[in-house]
Design a protein around this motif. Structure first.
Motif, PDB file in Angstrom:
ATOM      1  N   ARG A 100       0.843  -1.206   0.000  1.00 25.79           N
ATOM      2  CA  ARG A 100       0.000   0.000   0.000  1.00 25.79           C
ATOM      3  C   ARG A 100       0.876   1.253   0.000  1.00 25.79           C
ATOM      4  O   ARG A 100       0.650   2.185  -0.767  1.00 25.79           O
ATOM      5  CB  ARG A 100      -0.945   0.009   1.202  1.00 25.79           C
ATOM      6  N   GLU A 117       1.210   4.251  -2.815  1.00 24.57           N
ATOM      7  CA  GLU A 117       1.053   5.658  -2.446  1.00 24.57           C
ATOM      8  C   GLU A 117       2.245   6.504  -2.858  1.00 24.57           C
ATOM      9  O   GLU A 117       2.201   7.724  -2.748  1.00 24.57           O
ATOM     10  CB  GLU A 117       0.753   5.766  -0.951  1.00 24.57           C
ATOM     11  N   PHE A 141      -1.438   7.953  -6.760  1.00 18.84           N
ATOM     12  CA  PHE A 141      -2.140   7.568  -5.538  1.00 18.84           C
ATOM     13  C   PHE A 141      -1.572   8.411  -4.407  1.00 18.84           C
ATOM     14  O   PHE A 141      -0.398   8.780  -4.435  1.00 18.84           O
ATOM     15  CB  PHE A 141      -1.891   6.096  -5.185  1.00 18.84           C
ATOM     16  N   ASP A 170      -6.126   9.306  -1.033  1.00 17.94           N
ATOM     17  CA  ASP A 170      -6.907   9.126  -2.257  1.00 17.94           C
ATOM     18  C   ASP A 170      -6.306   7.982  -3.077  1.00 17.94           C
ATOM     19  O   ASP A 170      -5.213   8.121  -3.626  1.00 17.94           O
ATOM     20  CB  ASP A 170      -6.914  10.425  -3.068  1.00 17.94           C
ATOM     21  N   HIS A 171      -6.994   6.867  -3.122  1.00 21.38           N
ATOM     22  CA  HIS A 171      -6.501   5.691  -3.830  1.00 21.38           C
ATOM     23  C   HIS A 171      -7.117   5.530  -5.220  1.00 21.38           C
ATOM     24  O   HIS A 171      -7.008   4.477  -5.819  1.00 21.38           O
ATOM     25  CB  HIS A 171      -6.751   4.429  -3.001  1.00 21.38           C
TER      26      HIS A 171
END
Length: 99
Positions: A40, A44, A60, A64-65
């Motif tokens: 993750r 990001e 990313f 906010d993905h």
């Protein structure tokens, strides 16, 4: 049934997804954090990640993905798809599109 020469949106979407996942896995591995949280964090780090024109550059953030809010409009000309718009991007309005 496709003749083998025709692409589909699902094929392109799948390829873009794999490009992104492969890059995130490389970044997480380089950071010696090949865990769900490390992957993750790697995603990001994406800022304008280039997919070779298959999708707009992907970004990313920690809040906010959504990688992209953009699309192209194509027109069939002479039996071929031709981009007639370039990337059209909606604003990443959190009120309407969520996190």
């Amino acid at each position: 049934m496709a003749s083998g020469r025709e692409g589909t949106n699902v094929y392109v979407e799948g390829w873009v997804n794999i490009l992104g996942v492969a890059e995130a896995l490389k970044l997480a591995d380089q950071a010696k954090d090949l865990t769900p949280g490390g992957i993750r964090k790697a995603f990001e780090q994406f800022k304008n990640f280039d997919t070779g024109g298959l999708a707009p550059p992907l970004t990313f953030t920690g809040t906010d993905h959504r990688a992209s809010m953009a699309a192209r409009i194509y027109q069939v000309q002479g039996g071929k798809m031709v981009d007639v718009s370039g990337w059209i991007e909606l604003p990443k309005d959190m009120e309407y599109f969520g996190k």
